[in-house]
Every structure is written in structure tokens, then in C-alpha cells.
Design a protein around this motif. Structure first.
Motif, short mmCIF file in Angstrom:
data_model
loop_
_atom_site.label_atom_id
_atom_site.label_comp_id
_atom_site.label_asym_id
_atom_site.label_seq_id
_atom_site.Cartn_x
_atom_site.Cartn_y
_atom_site.Cartn_z
N VAL A 113 -18.04 -16.25 -23.72
CA VAL A 113 -17.31 -16.95 -24.79
C VAL A 113 -18.26 -17.89 -25.53
N GLY A 164 -19.29 -17.56 -29.44
CA GLY A 164 -19.05 -18.67 -30.35
C GLY A 164 -20.32 -19.09 -31.08
N GLN A 180 -13.51 -23.02 -35.39
CA GLN A 180 -13.31 -22.00 -34.37
C GLN A 180 -14.45 -21.99 -33.37
N PHE A 230 -14.27 -21.98 -29.26
CA PHE A 230 -15.07 -21.14 -28.35
C PHE A 230 -15.79 -21.99 -27.31
N SER A 248 -13.63 -11.71 -22.74
CA SER A 248 -14.27 -12.60 -23.71
C SER A 248 -14.33 -11.94 -25.08
N GLY A 304 -12.64 -13.52 -28.15
CA GLY A 304 -13.50 -13.79 -29.31
C GLY A 304 -12.95 -13.16 -30.57
#
Lengths: 635, 338
Positions: free
Chosen positions: A132, A136, A176, A180, A594, A598
Motif C-alpha cells: 500500500v 501510494g 489520496q 495510502f 493492496s 490501491g
């Protein structure tokens, strides 16, 4: 132990066969799918560290770009649009993608070794956290490459970051990315805290926990309480931007300052999330090179806890210029001053350790000494910033830029580099070059001070932060040029560090299990450690088990299964053996989960319906992840 | 584009520097900044001593001769010194606490001193932040004596002033280092800042809270007039714009009023009544162009009007298509608006 005959236990095997069985049980699988299925905390920890360092390089290049722009008055190299993105990416990257993750990554690698267990708690959650975080970070930088980088600073104050004044998707990517990395950070915090509380080797009572482990435990709790504030804030921001809520819009009854309260309620503890693990590193490394146990162990533990608690009572000192009532501000002045006390306790204890010990001047110790000299300056300018009247002058100027780089680089990155030199042999099996290390330290120490000390003066001469250029008449050009040149030199010191790490990976001297003759458990196993960490789980009777036992722990646990992943759970206080428990096998599901998470986060930048559509793949991957295997439970 | 930039640099380098005081927090020009500067020096003195002692202690800890037979094994080393060390560390922590309490009290008393400056019969000036300029309003119970100006705050030296701070878009921060610390301008909230300027003079400052594209070029000057001159200045500013004299300037006024300029700018005494940009009634009496991005010269004004986006990329002033004659006329007209 009626079921004992069903499984193969370490008591049934000699050392060689034990190694064979444990390796077969704990080893990560080969191949591409195997690579993405690994849950070994050392594998995940290594990837985490390398990824965080990759983002350090990107954030550092952003810093150099900023310094090139500021090296001359009225420079047009970057221009306001690019400069605002670059400084936002620098701050965001350094804090969210480098500093917090790298401190957690070191914990992921080291904590299980230091507490003497085979695996981190919830190893799949840990692997999930890494992917994750990676997604991110990559999303953030790919967006930047596509001219959609964050542009409202790492703090993204509203209304500037709101829908009206930051149209387009730039700030959505930023918000965002926060989601993450916070999900990742929370997941790691849980795994680390549970590992420390439940996985310690028998005999490692609370008063025998290594200080680095203490610091990571306390940091984990700070993460758990601080991160939700920023997750709420960034979610409210993205709702304002995406579905036209008005949390932060004063015209519709929202409040611009609400953002600042939420952000700094996270943002100040954030500093300690970065700093506390660094002090833990100092408390681990300094005794090894003072050749004696740390002085004042209980005082240091209490200081860490004090720091952790006080960290939540300071946030308003970031907001003294917003016109808050004087009485409230005075409270935050007092609490901000107070946090200097626990930090002071730690500094005094470290100096006392050196005083009573017999210092051995290796590169890690040099970086620790540099840390003390630099960090104390940053701490003292922090005391200045705590005073409301002084803060009104230095707030949002280069004085503050100087202050927090002294605290964050001096206070965290110097100990981190020391940690790299110190634990590199444990991770790779080879020593880093001592000669390059000394050059590295000399260059980093001089260039750091040359780059950041003049910023204090620039701030007092009225240079505000976050300006993409400045007029010639202001008289700031000479010092800015000097700062820019020094910052390039500081960047080179990291190149030297990188070169040393890469070169030593191949050509470094073979380290052996305990090259520094240190006292804590991670040095009891081979370098690099086997997949199962310890062939036999050690039993502890001392804070420095290897010093009290002349190179080996006092005893060993027997009876753990060798033909499957099994770990020993102990009680949180006394670390008395409690039960044996299977540990999760490798699995591709955390990686797939993930990806699903995501994709959902990424999609929700563009349409709120992504949350709905994304729920299905997330649910499917989680069901896959938690599908009962029906493996016979032991006992 | 390139040549224009070159011209700009030339005009810049020809203007006499140092007409305004450089923004320095530690060269105070009033009691607010005095108090902060004193407090700052106290804190700095304490910090230097503390840092010096820590480094000295660290140096001695490293270099002191080690007694022979101090224990060869790590767990035996330095045991004998631990009781003394405990006493020293405890007293140092106590001393740290005392010093911090003293500094906290110093800070509180300075804060009280600052609070005491406020209040008494202050002249009220309203400052509103815009991306990326400052609207300055001098309210009066008589609407005819209410004055609107931009990018310069004029005060009588030696008299208390209360700034009322607002923002219509994003958060900005008012900061004139020589005069006072910062205070934010926050949308949806009214802030106040009370201060006095002791010495007449011109003091430079700029927005201190990141406010977007042109945060770097959101300059502001504070002009402290000798108290007896202030009313004369105020009166001169209250007067409507003078009628243009000379053919070129008259044509310029016509061009100004017939182009899009008048949609955003006010020139009192003419039909131009736009409220989006700064009031230009006395623009030529100001010290800077585009919120002090450039000094007030004909060349700078020309560059700014001809292509605002080249001077201050992202600024909300659009480019207006003007013939060279129109531009020259407008320049001649604006130059007369003293």
C-alpha cells in the motif's frame, strides 16, 4: 503435550537437521509469485527500507531543484507553478514517504530480531502495508511526472487546497496519497506493537526490553492515535473537493481553521513519530561504542513515554499567528517548553553513558556525536519557537526552515545514518567501509551546518518560506547562493553513503554475527539472519543478554515445531511463555488486496462511485486472504 | 519576452535601492518589535550558553582520562561512577526545568507587554488579503472620509494603530518584521493586530502564509509618517483623481475608461469603478507596482500593463490588447495620478 508426536519439534533434531527443517518451513518461495507472496519481516523490512531510500533520493533531488531556483534573486529556472509543486513534493515525500516509513521499516526488520522471535505479528498485514505504501508513493510521483504533483504544500492549508483555489486533480492525488501512507503506517504500528507486547523471548520482562524496541513501541501507539486525525482531515478535504461538502468552506458554515487543528493534531506527533525511533537508535548504538550499558535506562524509557504523551499537547504552536486567544496560546507555550525536559533527560543520559564508558570511534558513533551537537541547536530554536512573541516573528520564515531541518535531519537522519552503518552488517553480512564512512560523516556534518545555519539569519532578515523567488533589493542573494552550494555538498554526502552501501554489499569485509560486540539479541544470530531468525528461541536474564552471557543468551526454549511456522507467545509484562501459535504462511493475497485497495483509492480521485465498485475486489481479496485453511490446530 | 525581461532588469538596477528599510526582525522600529527583539536576544543568550555547556560536557566525556582498572567487561565498566553521575544528571534535569520555567515566564511577560500595547484610542485600519495584493481601508464614521488604498499601510508614527484583518479568498499573513510579528488573514474570521511605529520611515514586508502561485510577490510596505504630516497625506489621498493634463494623458484617460481596465479598477472622480483590483486613484504616489513586485517607475508600469503574466505569472490581471499609443497614453495618465 499430547499432540507432540504429531509434529516434528526442535528437541527431536540435531542442529543441522533443525536448520534444514526450519529453513524449509520459513523460507520465502522463489519465482515471481513467490516474490510477491513473501511475508518474512526481514524481506519486507528490506524492501521497505530500500523503497523509503528511493523516495529519499527523489525528495532530495526536489530539494536541490529548489535550491537551484533560490540561488539567485528573481531566478526564472523553475517558475512559480513548478516550484510550488517541487516544494510540496519535497515536504510530502520526506515526511510521508521517507521519514515515517523508514523508521517503521527499520522496526519491521529489527524488532522481531531484538525481541528474539521468529516472525513479526500479523506478517501478512505487514506485507500488505508495504505494498500500500509503495503504491501510494508511486502514484504520487507518477502524478508529479504527469504535471499533477501536489501544489499546496505538505500541509495543504484550506481554502488554498480547496476546490475553488486548487482546481484540477493535483491536490486530490496528494490527499489520496495521505490515505495510502496512513493505512500503511497504521498497519505497521499494529504489527510492531503486538510483536513487542506478545512475541518477546521468555525472560525479556518490561525492564529488559531494548530501548530501540521501547521507542518503536511508543511510536506505534503515537501513530495509532495521531494518524486518524489526518486521515479524517484528508478524507474531509477530498469530500469537499469531490462531492462538494463544505467542511472547510467558511461561506457555507465550514471552518478554515478546522483543517489546521486536525492537521497539526497529527502533524506535531508526526515529528515524534520520526524522532522517537531515532532516539531509540541512539540508545542502541551509543552503548555499543561506549562499551557499557546505557546510563539511566528507566529514565530514558520514562522520557520516551513523556515525549509520546506531550507530543499530543503541542499542536497549537503551529498556529500562533492565527489569532487564537492568548490564554490558550500560553498553555501551548508551556507544554511546548516542557517537552524539552524529556529530550534533555535523554541527552544527559547519553553523555553520562559516554562519560562512564570507553568510547570507540567508529562511524556510527561519529554520526551520533554529530546528532547531539546538531540536535541540541534544533531543540533550542524549538524552545524559541514555543514563545508566542518570538514565534510571531520567526513563524513561516527561513528561521523555522532551519529549525526543523536541524531537528529532523540532525535529530533523525543522523541517527538513521548511524543505524545504517551499525546494522548494515547484520542485514547484509558485510561491513561498510570505515574510511568512506569517516569522509561521509565529515562531509555531511560540515555541509549540513553550512546549508542550514545561514537560514536562521535569512529568516530574521525577513525571508518567508515557500517563496519561489525574492527581490534583489532584499539583500538575501549572497546567503542564498552559499546555502545552495552547501546543499549540493550535503547531497553529495548521501551519494557517498549510497556508494558505500552499494560497494560494501559486494566487497565489504565479512562481518560475522556480532562485529561490534554489542549486547542485544539481534547480534546473537548469524548475519544475515536465517529466515527463521533463531534456531532456538533464546531465554533472557539480562538487558544485554550477550554481555551477561559472554556472547550467547542464558538459555534456550525447546519444544517448538520445526516442520511448520510456529512461534512462541509470551505474556506482555513478564514475558512468561504463554502458548505456541502458528504463524501465517506466504500468501499472494495481501499483494492482491493492496492492488484492489490501491485501485479503489486511485479511482475515487475521479469518481465517488469507485468506492462502490472497488468494494467488490477488496472484499474478494480479503476473503481470499482470510479463507480458513482447515489446518489442524495444535493443542 | 527576453528583451522585455532585460529591460526590466535594467529598470530595476537603475532605481535607487534602499529607499525602504530592509525587513529585519531585529532592527525594531516600534515597541512591539522591541519587545520581541529583547525576548529573542534573551532566548538566544540562554541557548548559546546551554549549547556551549552541552558540547563542553560531551567533549569532556569523550576526552577525559579513563581510570585504570575501571572494569574490562562492558557490564563492569563505569559502575563506580554511576552514583555521582546520577546526582549530576538529576541536578542537570532540575536545572533544565528551572531554565525552561524562567523562559516560559519571560515569554508570558513579553506577551502581556504586547497585549498592553493594544487598545487605547487606536486608529483602525482594515486590511483585506487578496491573491496577491492587499486592500487597505481607512474607515471613518463619515463615509466621505473613508479611504481605500492598496499595498501600502500608512500610519502616523508614535500613535497606536489597530489593524483589522480579513481575507476574501485564501489565508494570508501580515508581516512587517521591523514593526511587529505576524497575524494571519483568514477567510470567515476577523483578526486584529495592535501596534505602534516609533520611527517615521518606510518598512517593507510581505505575505508570510503560503497563498498560491504568487505568494512570493505579495509585497507590502508600511509608511510611518511623522504624526503632524499624516493628516495632510490623508487629505491628499481623499481627493478624487486629478484631471489629466496634456494631450497624451487625456487620450490615456480615454483609453483607460474605454478598455477593460475600468472593469476591475476604481479611479475616483471618473466613471471607472471596478472593485476587483486595487484602487488606482493615487497610484503614482505608491512605491511599487503589482504589490511591490517592481518599483514604481514608468518602465515597470509599462512592463506590468503590457504583459502582467510575464512580470507576475499567474496573477489575476489579464493581458489587455493595447496599441503602443494607447499604452503610452495610459502610462502618462497613471503617472499623473499622484
Amino acid at each position: 503435550m499430547s499432540a507432540a508426536e504429531e509434529g516434528l519439534r526442535d528437541t527431536d533434531l540435531d542442529d543441522g537437521r533443525l536448520h534444514e527443517f526450519l529453513t524449509r518451513s520459513w523460507e520465502s518461495r522463489k519465482g515471481l509469485i513467490g516474490w510477491f507472496s513473501a511475508v518474512d519481516h526481514k524481506v519486507i523490512g528490506r524492501r521497505y527500507i530500500v523503497t523509503a531510500l528511493f523516495f529519499l533520493v527523489l525528495g532530495g533531488l526536489a530539494a536541490v531543484a529548489m535550491r537551484l531556483q533560490l540561488s539567485r534573486a528573481e531566478n526564472t529556472l523553475l517558475g512559480p507553478d513548478l516550484y510550488n509543486q517541487v516544494f510540496s513534493m519535497h515536504g510530502t515525500t520526506m515526511l510521508f514517504l521517507f521519514a515515517v516509513p523508514v523508521m517503521e521499516a527499520v522496526a519491521v526488520y529489527l524488532v522481531p530480531l531484538m525481541v528474539g522471535t521468529r516472525s513479526i505479528a500479523f506478517p501478512r498485514l505487514n506485507a500488505f502495508s508495504y505494498y500500500v505504501f509503495l503504491l501510494g508513493g508511486l502514484m504520487m510521483w507518477i502524478a508529479f511526472a504527469l504535471n499533477t504533483g501536489a501544489e499546496a504544500g505538505w500541509f495543504s492549508y484550506v481554502p488554498l487546497a480547496g476546490p475553488e483555489f486548487s482546481p484540477g486533480k493535483r491536490t486530490d492525488f496528494w490527499a489520496q496519497m495521505i490515505t495510502f501512507t496512513e493505512v500503511a503506517a497504521l498497519a505497521v504500528a499494529v504489527t510492531v506493537a503486538v510483536t513487542v507486547l506478545k512475541h518477546r523471548a521468555p525472560g525479556m520482562t518490561l525492564s529488559r526490553i531494548p530501548l530501540f524496541v521501547w521507542s518503536e513501541l511508543i511510536t506505534s501507539f503515537v501513530v495509532m492515535f495521531a494518524m486518524p486525525a489526518v486521515m479524517i482531515a484528508s478524507t474531509m478535504l477530498i469530500l469537499d473537493r469531490l462531492v462538494a461538502t463544505h467542511f472547510f468552506n467558511p461561506a457555507e458554515g465550514g471552518d478554515a481553521l478546522l483543517w489546521q487543528h486536525l492537521f497539526w493534531f497529527f502533524g506535531h506527533p508526526e515529528v515524534y513519530i520520526i524522532f522517537l525511533p531515532a532516539t531509540g537508535m541512539v540508545s542502541a548504538i551509543l552503548p555499543a561504542f561506549s562499551r557499557r550499558p546505557v546510563f539511566g535506562y528507566p529514565a530514558i524509557v520514562l522520557a520516551l513515554m513523556g515525549n509520546g504523551f506531550l507530543a499530543f499537547g503541542l499542536w497549537v504552536h503551529h498556529m500562533f499567528a492565527t489569532g487564537l486567544p492568548q490564554l490558550g496560546s500560553s498553555f501551548f507555550t508551556a507544554s511546548s517548553m516542557m517537552i524539552a525536559i524529556p529530550s534533555g533527560i535523554q541527552i544527559f543520559c547519553w553523555i553520562a553513558t559516554l562519560w562512564l564508558g570507553r568510547p570507540v570511534y567508529k562511524t556510527p558513533l561519529l554520526f551520533i556525536l554529530g546528532f547531539i551537537v546538531i540536535f541540541v541547536i534544533g531543540g533550542l530554536t524549538g524552545v524559541m519557537a514555543a514563545a508566542v512573541p518570538i514565534d510571531a516573528q520567526i513563524h513561516d520564515t527561513y528561521f523555522i526552515v532551519a529549525h526543523f531541518h536541524y531537528v529532523l535531519i540532525g535529530g533523525s537522519v543522523f541517527p538513521l545514518i548511524a543505524a545504517f552503518y551499525y546494522w548494515y552488517p547484520k542485514v547484509t553480512g558485510r561491513m561498510m567501509s570505515e574510511r568512506l564512512g569517516r569522509w561521509n560523516f565529515a562531509l555531511a556534518f560540515i555541509a549540513f551546518n553550512a546549508a542550514f545555519f545561514p537560514m536562521h539569519i535569512l529568516g530574521l532578515q525577513g525571508m518567508p518560506r515557500r517563496v519561489y523567488t525574492y527581490p534583489l533589493e532584499a539583500g538575501w542573494e549572497g546567503m542564498n547562493l552559499f546555502v545552495s552550494l552547501s546543499s549540493v555538498a550535503f547531497g553529495l554526502s548521501f551519494a557517498l553513503l549510497g556508494w558505500n552501501m552499494i560497494r560494501s554489499y559486494r566487497y565489504g569485509e565479512i562481518a560475522g554475527p556480532n562485529p561490534w560486540n554489542a549486547g542485544t539479541l539481534e547480534w546473537a544470530t548469524s548475519s544475515p539472519p536465517p529466515p527463521y531468525n533463531f534456531a532456538r528461541i533464546p531465554v533472557i536474564d539480562h538487558r544485554e543478554p550477550l554481555w551477561s552471557g559472554h556472547g550467547a543468551p542464558a538459555g534456550e526454549v525447546t519444544g517448538l515445531r520445526a516442520d511448520m511456522r510456529e512461534i512462541l507467545i509470551t505474556t506482555p509484562g513478564e514475558a512468561a511463555p504463554d502458548l505456541r501459535e502458528p504463524s501465517a504462511a506466504d500468501s499472494i493475497w495481501p499483494f492482491l488486496a493492496s492492488l484492489a485497495v490501491g485501485a479503489t483509492f486511485l479511482g475515487s480521485i475521479f469518481t465517488p462511485w469507485a468506492v462502490v465498485w472497488g468494494a467488490a475486489p477488496v472484499a474478494i481479496t480479503l476473503i481470499g486472504w482470510f479463507w480458513p485453511k482447515g489446518a489442524p490446530e495444535d493443542e | 519576452m527576453r528583451t522585455r525581461r532585460l529591460l526590466l532588469v535594467l529598470t530595476l538596477s537603475l532605481t535607487p535601492a534602499g529607499c525602504a528599510n530592509l525587513p529585519k526582525s531585529l532592527e525594531p522600529a516600534g515597541p512591539n518589535a522591541d519587545l520581541v527583539a529583547q525576548l529573542f536576544w534573551w532566548f538566544t543568550a540562554v541557548s548559546v550558553v546551554v549549547w556551549g555547556l552541552v558540547v563542553l560536557g560531551l567533549g569532556i566525556a569523550l576526552l577525559r582520562p579513563r581510570p585504570a582498572g575501571d572494569g574490562e567487561l562492558p557490564l563492569e565498566r563505569g559502575r563506580s561512577g554511576e552514583i555521582v553521575a546520577t546526582r549530576i544528571v538529576v541536578s542537570l534535569v532540575a536545572l533544565t526545568t528551572v531554565v525552561l520555567v524562567a523562559l516560559t515566564l519571560l515569554s508570558f511577560f513579553s506577551g502581556r507587554g504586547l497585549a498592553r500595547i493594544s487598545g487605547q484610542q487606536a486608529r483602525v485600519i482594515e486590511l483585506t488579503g487578496h491573491q496577491w495584493w492587499w486592500e487597505v481601508r481607512y474607515p471613518d464614521h463619515d463615509p466621505a472620509r473613508t479611504l481605500t488604498d492598496a499595498n501600502e499601510v500608512h500610519v502616523p508614527a508614535g500613535q497606536p494603530v489597530r489593524l483589522v484583518l480579513r481575507s476574501t479568498d485564501v489565508i494570508h499573513s501580515f508581516w512587517i518584521p521591523n514593526v511587529s510579528g505576524k497575524r494571519d488573514l483568514i477567510p470567515g474570521q476577523v483578526n486584529r493586530l495592535d501596534f505602534t511605529v516609533r520611527k517615521p520611515g518606510v518598512y517593507r514586508g510581505q505575505c508570510a502564509e503560503f497563498c498560491g502561485f504568487q505568494h512570493a510577490h505579495m509585497g507590502l510596505v508600511l509608511v510611518a509618517h511623522p504624526a503632524e504630516d499624516f493628516d495632510a497625506w490623508y487629505k491628499s489621498q481623499l481627493a478624487p483623481a486629478s484631471q489629466p493634463s496634456g494631450k497624451e494623458a487625456q487620450a490615456g484617460q480615454g483609453a483607460f475608461l474605454s478598455s477593460s481596465c475600468s472593469l476591475c479598477h476604481t479611479i475616483r472622480g471618473t466613471p471607472a469603478g471596478g472593485k476587483v483590483g486595487p484602487d488606482l486613484t493615487h497610484v503614482a504616489s505608491r512605491r511599487g507596482v503589482a504589490a511591490h513586485t517592481l518599483p514604481m517607475t514608468r518602465g515597470a508600469l509599462a512592463a506590468w500593463i503590457a504583459d502582467p503574466q510575464a512580470v507576475k505569472p499567474g496573477a489575476h490581471m489579464p493581458r489587455t490588447e493595447l496599441t503602443p499609443d494607447q499604452l503610452n497614453g495610459i502610462l502618462a495618465y497613471l503617472e499623473q495620478l499622484e
